[in-house]
Design a protein around this motif. Structure first.
Motif, PDB file in Angstrom:
ATOM      1  N   VAL A 155      -4.132 -11.187  12.294  1.00 36.00           N
ATOM      2  CA  VAL A 155      -4.203 -12.168  11.220  1.00 36.00           C
ATOM      3  C   VAL A 155      -5.956 -11.484  10.295  1.00 36.00           C
ATOM      4  CG1 VAL A 155      -3.321 -13.596  11.411  1.00 36.00           C
ATOM      5  CG2 VAL A 155      -5.112 -13.650  12.490  1.00 36.00           C
ATOM      6  N   VAL A 156      -6.948 -10.970  11.267  1.00 33.81           N
ATOM      7  CA  VAL A 156      -8.290 -10.886  10.795  1.00 33.81           C
ATOM      8  C   VAL A 156      -7.320  -9.954   9.274  1.00 33.81           C
ATOM      9  CG1 VAL A 156     -10.479 -10.217  10.672  1.00 33.81           C
ATOM     10  CG2 VAL A 156      -9.488 -11.480  12.222  1.00 33.81           C
ATOM     11  N   PHE A 157      -7.213  -8.521  10.251  1.00 34.03           N
ATOM     12  CA  PHE A 157      -7.091  -7.404   9.082  1.00 34.03           C
ATOM     13  C   PHE A 157      -6.117  -7.168   8.345  1.00 34.03           C
ATOM     14  CE2 PHE A 157      -9.480  -5.309  12.849  1.00 34.03           C
ATOM     15  CZ  PHE A 157      -9.984  -4.236  12.511  1.00 34.03           C
ATOM     16  N   SER A 158      -4.947  -8.840   8.854  1.00 32.87           N
ATOM     17  CA  SER A 158      -4.870  -8.794   7.084  1.00 32.87           C
ATOM     18  C   SER A 158      -4.778  -9.307   6.344  1.00 32.87           C
ATOM     19  CB  SER A 158      -3.579  -9.390   7.172  1.00 32.87           C
ATOM     20  OG  SER A 158      -2.472  -9.703   8.595  1.00 32.87           O
ATOM     21  N   ALA A 159      -6.141  -9.873   6.616  1.00 29.50           N
ATOM     22  CA  ALA A 159      -6.894 -10.690   5.321  1.00 29.50           C
ATOM     23  C   ALA A 159      -7.872  -9.209   4.792  1.00 29.50           C
ATOM     24  CB  ALA A 159      -7.950 -11.701   5.811  1.00 29.50           C
ATOM     25  N   VAL A 160      -7.779  -8.120   5.638  1.00 27.43           N
ATOM     26  CA  VAL A 160      -8.751  -7.138   5.001  1.00 27.43           C
ATOM     27  C   VAL A 160      -7.721  -6.473   4.319  1.00 27.43           C
ATOM     28  CG1 VAL A 160      -9.733  -5.042   6.244  1.00 27.43           C
ATOM     29  CG2 VAL A 160      -9.968  -6.817   6.886  1.00 27.43           C
ATOM     30  N   ALA A 161      -6.566  -5.999   4.250  1.00 25.83           N
ATOM     31  CA  ALA A 161      -5.642  -5.755   3.960  1.00 25.83           C
ATOM     32  C   ALA A 161      -4.945  -5.632   2.179  1.00 25.83           C
ATOM     33  CB  ALA A 161      -4.707  -4.864   4.276  1.00 25.83           C
ATOM     34  N   LEU A 162      -5.100  -6.993   2.138  1.00 23.95           N
ATOM     35  CA  LEU A 162      -4.477  -8.150   1.204  1.00 23.95           C
ATOM     36  C   LEU A 162      -4.685  -7.525  -0.229  1.00 23.95           C
ATOM     37  CD1 LEU A 162      -4.661 -12.181   2.116  1.00 23.95           C
ATOM     38  CD2 LEU A 162      -2.724 -11.185   2.038  1.00 23.95           C
ATOM     39  N   PRO A 163      -5.635  -6.939  -0.671  1.00 26.08           N
ATOM     40  CA  PRO A 163      -6.204  -7.024  -1.157  1.00 26.08           C
ATOM     41  C   PRO A 163      -5.028  -5.385  -1.393  1.00 26.08           C
ATOM     42  CG  PRO A 163      -8.214  -6.792  -1.122  1.00 26.08           C
ATOM     43  CD  PRO A 163      -7.309  -7.057   0.491  1.00 26.08           C
ATOM     44  N   LEU A 164      -4.866  -5.238  -1.020  1.00 29.08           N
ATOM     45  CA  LEU A 164      -4.128  -3.879  -1.619  1.00 29.08           C
ATOM     46  C   LEU A 164      -2.542  -3.800  -2.034  1.00 29.08           C
ATOM     47  CD1 LEU A 164      -5.115  -1.598   1.798  1.00 29.08           C
ATOM     48  CD2 LEU A 164      -5.819  -1.198  -0.433  1.00 29.08           C
ATOM     49  N   THR A 165      -2.166  -5.034  -1.607  1.00 26.31           N
ATOM     50  CA  THR A 165      -0.695  -5.337  -1.441  1.00 26.31           C
ATOM     51  C   THR A 165      -0.283  -6.401  -2.939  1.00 26.31           C
ATOM     52  OG1 THR A 165      -0.163  -5.532   0.394  1.00 26.31           O
ATOM     53  CG2 THR A 165       1.618  -6.336  -0.512  1.00 26.31           C
ATOM     54  N   TYR A 166      -1.483  -7.010  -3.281  1.00 32.34           N
ATOM     55  CA  TYR A 166      -1.493  -7.766  -4.216  1.00 32.34           C
ATOM     56  C   TYR A 166      -1.879  -7.193  -5.234  1.00 32.34           C
ATOM     57  CZ  TYR A 166      -0.445 -11.736  -1.115  1.00 32.34           C
ATOM     58  OH  TYR A 166       0.211 -11.961  -0.109  1.00 32.34           O
ATOM     59  N   LEU A 167      -3.031  -6.402  -5.376  1.00 34.94           N
ATOM     60  CA  LEU A 167      -3.475  -6.047  -6.577  1.00 34.94           C
ATOM     61  C   LEU A 167      -2.098  -4.762  -7.415  1.00 34.94           C
ATOM     62  CD1 LEU A 167      -5.879  -5.261  -8.495  1.00 34.94           C
ATOM     63  CD2 LEU A 167      -5.720  -2.778  -7.205  1.00 34.94           C
ATOM     64  N   PRO A 168      -1.472  -4.695  -7.180  1.00 34.88           N
ATOM     65  CA  PRO A 168      -0.391  -3.338  -7.645  1.00 34.88           C
ATOM     66  C   PRO A 168       0.663  -5.027  -8.492  1.00 34.88           C
ATOM     67  CG  PRO A 168       0.019  -1.945  -4.963  1.00 34.88           C
ATOM     68  CD  PRO A 168      -1.376  -3.805  -5.373  1.00 34.88           C
ATOM     69  N   ILE A 169       0.444  -5.916  -6.904  1.00 34.71           N
ATOM     70  CA  ILE A 169       2.754  -6.879  -8.100  1.00 34.71           C
ATOM     71  C   ILE A 169       1.522  -7.134  -8.830  1.00 34.71           C
ATOM     72  CG2 ILE A 169       2.958  -9.240  -7.114  1.00 34.71           C
ATOM     73  CD1 ILE A 169       3.541  -7.632  -4.373  1.00 34.71           C
ATOM     74  N   LEU A 170      -0.029  -7.691  -8.821  1.00 43.43           N
ATOM     75  CA  LEU A 170      -0.630  -8.386 -10.040  1.00 43.43           C
ATOM     76  C   LEU A 170      -0.418  -7.328 -11.195  1.00 43.43           C
ATOM     77  CD1 LEU A 170      -1.574 -10.721 -11.151  1.00 43.43           C
ATOM     78  CD2 LEU A 170      -4.298  -9.741 -10.564  1.00 43.43           C
ATOM     79  N   ILE A 171      -0.665  -6.547 -11.314  1.00 45.40           N
ATOM     80  CA  ILE A 171      -0.657  -5.163 -12.508  1.00 45.40           C
ATOM     81  C   ILE A 171       0.100  -4.895 -12.985  1.00 45.40           C
ATOM     82  CG2 ILE A 171      -1.179  -2.537 -13.107  1.00 45.40           C
ATOM     83  CD1 ILE A 171      -3.910  -2.917 -11.435  1.00 45.40           C
ATOM     84  N   VAL A 172       1.513  -4.296 -12.618  1.00 44.51           N
ATOM     85  CA  VAL A 172       2.950  -4.739 -12.736  1.00 44.51           C
ATOM     86  C   VAL A 172       3.601  -5.602 -13.003  1.00 44.51           C
ATOM     87  CG1 VAL A 172       4.548  -3.482 -12.172  1.00 44.51           C
ATOM     88  CG2 VAL A 172       3.052  -2.471 -11.154  1.00 44.51           C
ATOM     89  N   ALA A 173       3.233  -6.617 -12.718  1.00 43.73           N
ATOM     90  CA  ALA A 173       3.945  -8.290 -13.493  1.00 43.73           C
ATOM     91  C   ALA A 173       3.334  -8.730 -14.726  1.00 43.73           C
ATOM     92  CB  ALA A 173       3.470  -9.578 -12.582  1.00 43.73           C
TER      93      ALA A 173
END
Lengths: 115, 408, 135
Positions: free
Chosen positions: B346-364
């Protein structure tokens, strides 16, 4: 030579490094002699002063949202320019040389590209 | 009537599918140590997952493209590959934690050592992925996972002391832990609520189920009703631990401790129901993370993917999943504590979150993909505020983990 | 330049790790053991009330035994300078290990009121040891 070798290669002009290849622009002509469809051709390269920059789609002037991210990625890619293929003096193993009189065009894509 | 049934089914499976081993363990650990002092993080996290899941769903439904196709198309080769590598590895870690979670839950049901259950669990996951249809798989695990509502039942049976819980919620109750530990668990809880795989699984699932623009209303309802209700279950888990374990001075370190308050409150029937619910929830999450390993690689490299294709038509997709399951089993076979793997994941999930969320925010926001269905203004403001939060959590996660010695 | 930045990051991490407070091993291990024994006591109580299932209680006993074993190992590995404190912790951890080992071996279906009393008494001993160590 592969397109992948070109991306991120250093770009020199007059022996000085002016940046790195950030993008390669292709042109698909409507017709190539002897073929049903046009073969894409390299039209020019986009040079960015920094190695790490990526436009992430914001080279299209029509895309401006979300504001902060758009501003950030434009800022990261500031100073980028487009050089047409004929203005390249040499494309080799260790980078690209621009001709001394190479013209620097805006890297922006004004109209929305047709998908 | 049939329509109503479909809506209800969607919402119910969203609730049942919301919790995974990360939520179960982290909420119980936090509840036993901080009471409801960190409950605000669950609320913030649930709002975040709602924002981004519905964005990812809309992008997938309108453009037909799942997250890692967008990463490849939008981020360029270098950034894209770095993103893939990090997201893939962290998803593999989460997969390992989920398989360990199934094994631990089966151990609670049978008292047979969990290491003997690990290969059984992995084999079952693989069989379901190989044979069972996407809808059946999602609906069954989601509905059985609903048994976790038992945590809410237990919470009320325990007779919550509302003044005490409110004091904790409003930070008026001392918890005797250092600020670093407090913020470490804030980040861990945030990572547990927003786990990256939930987003790429959600968008790939939309493609699997062949969503179009007409299905958007249903998907939005599933997310906006199902996830907050799932979030309430998270609060109930933390609340149960706060009411039962905190007064005893017990800090949760095992899955058996997570469910102890349930036995206290509801006896054997509720205990059995919860254990079954934990099996279903971790099994569902193991399916989702396993599929996600295949989705990420296949989408990035342009292989055929999807459960809607026969395995022979998407061979590399299926082989990726088999290999990843085997890697997960091998990691667990070393005897490493699955609860520890969960806390780290769960800690490393927090580390990786921007990697998944950034492309979605941009493409949306990209009219080339979404036409006139791009994000409205208000959603962009919220999305960007959340992106800043996600970045802060991501940057703070590893330093906090080191300073606190993984929250010890 | 990126290489420089990376070293800076490593240095920052090491600095942070250095800031992590070294905990008193005698106290922390006894605390861990106490936590495990309390859970075992609760589970046995629930089992006697027929509120917990037998397999579940067995797992709690096994988990608690593992936790006490881990605490003993941690104490052995620690560089606690004060021998008297270490010895005090070791004695009470050893007690906990003995009791939990016997109960886990006997099996959750054999638990009786006497076993619950043993666990309750053990929690008392752990609490006393903790109070002593904290003094």
């Amino acid at each position: 030579m592969f397109l992948g070798d070109l991306v991120a290669a250093p770009v020199l002009q007059d022996g000085r490094r002016v940046g790195y290849v950030a993008d390669v622009r292709l042109l698909v002509p409507p017709h190539t002699p002897g073929q049903r469809v046009g073969t894409p051709r390299v039209y020019g390269i986009v040079v960015c002063p920094r190695r790490t920059a990526s436009f992430v789609g914001y080279e299209r002037t029509g895309v401006r949202e979300p504001r902060l991210l758009a501003a950030f990625f434009r800022w990261r890619a500031r100073g980028s320019f487009l050089v047409l293929w004929p203005d390249l003096a040499r494309v080799g193993e260790n980078g690209v040389d621009l001709r001394l009189d190479a013209r620097r065009w805006s890297a922006d894509l004004d109209s929305r590209p047709q998908l | 009537m049939k329509r109503l049934f479909a809506v209800a089914l969607g919402v119910l499976t969203a609730i049942g599918g919301f919790l995974d081993i990360g939520d179960l363990v982290t909420n119980a650990v936090v509840g036993s140590r901080f009471g409801w002092s960190l409950a605000w993080v669950v609320v913030v996290g649930v709002v975040g997952i709602c924002l981004f899941a519905q964005m990812a769903g809309r992008v997938a439904a309108v453009s037909g493209r799942a997250t890692f196709e967008l990463v490849r198309e939008r981020m360029g080769p270098r950034l894209g590959l770095a993103n893939l590598a990090a997201s893939f590895l962290i998803n593999l870690l989460t997969l390992t934690a989920e398989v360990g979670g199934i094994a631990l839950a089966l151990q609670l049901a049978s008292s047979v050592h969990y290491l003997l259950w690990v290969p059984v669990a992995a084999l079952a996951v693989w069989q379901v992925i190989w044979r069972v249809g996407f809808d059946v798989m999602e609906n069954v695990t989601g509905l059985v996972g609903l048994l976790l509502v038992g945590f809410a039942v237990a919470f009320f049976l325990l007779g919550p002391d509302w003044t005490q819980l409110t004091d904790q919620l409003l930070q008026r109750a001392p918890h005797g832990e250092s600020p670093a530990t407090y913020w470490f668990y804030a980040v861990a809880l945030f990572g547990a609520a927003l786990t990256p795989y939930e987003v790429f699984f959600f968008s790939s699932g939309a493609v699997e189920e062949g969503w179009s623009s007409e299905d958007l209303a249903q998907s939005r309802l599933n997310v906006l009703v199902g996830f907050p209700l799932g979030g309430l279950l998270s609060l109930a888990i933390a609340g149960c631990a706060a009411l039962t374990l905190m007064p005893l001075g017990v800090e949760v370190t095992t899955l058996s401790q997570v469910v102890l308050p349930v036995a206290e409150a509801g006896g054997r029937v509720l205990l059995i129901a919860i254990i079954l619910g934990v099996v279903a929830a971790t099994f569902g999450a193991a399916l989702e993370t396993t599929l996600s390993t295949g989705y990420t690689l296949a989408q990035f490299f342009g292989w055929s993917w999807g459960k809607f294709r026969a395995p022979a038509e998407a061979a590399r997709f299926h082989i990726t999943m088999i290999v990843c399951l085997l890697v997960g089993v091998a990691v667990l076979a070393t005897g490493v504590d699955p609860v520890m793997v969960t806390e780290i994941s769960v800690v490393f999930s927090a580390v990786a979150l921007p990697l998944t969320y950034l492309p979605i925010l941009i493409v949306a926001n990209d009219p080339d993909y979404l036409g006139d269905q791009v994000n409205p203004r208000l959603l962009n403001i919220a999305g960007q505020v959340y992106f800043v939060l996600i970045l802060v959590a991501s940057v703070a996660a590893i330093p906090l983990m080191i300073v606190t010695g993984v929250g010890r | 330049m990126p290489v420089g930045r990376r070293w800076l990051l490593v240095a920052a991490c090491l600095l942070l790790a250095g800031c992590g407070t070294a905990e008193d091993a005698a106290i922390s291990t006894v605390q861990d053991a106490r936590s495990a024994v309390v859970v075992a006591q609760q589970a046995v109580r629930l089992r006697l009330d027929t509120r917990a299932t037998t397999p579940y209680t067995q797992v709690v006993l096994d988990d608690s035994l593992d936790a006490v074993g881990a605490a003993e190992q941690e104490l052995r590995d620690s560089s606690e300078p004060d021998r008297a404190r270490t010895a005090r912790a070791r004695v009470v951890l050893n007690d906990a290990n003995t009791v939990l080992d016997e109960l886990a071996d006997a099996g959750a279906d054999q638990m009786s009121k006497a076993d619950l009393d043993r666990l309750t008494e053990l929690v008392g001993r752990l609490d006393a040891a903790l109070a002593e160590l904290r003094r």
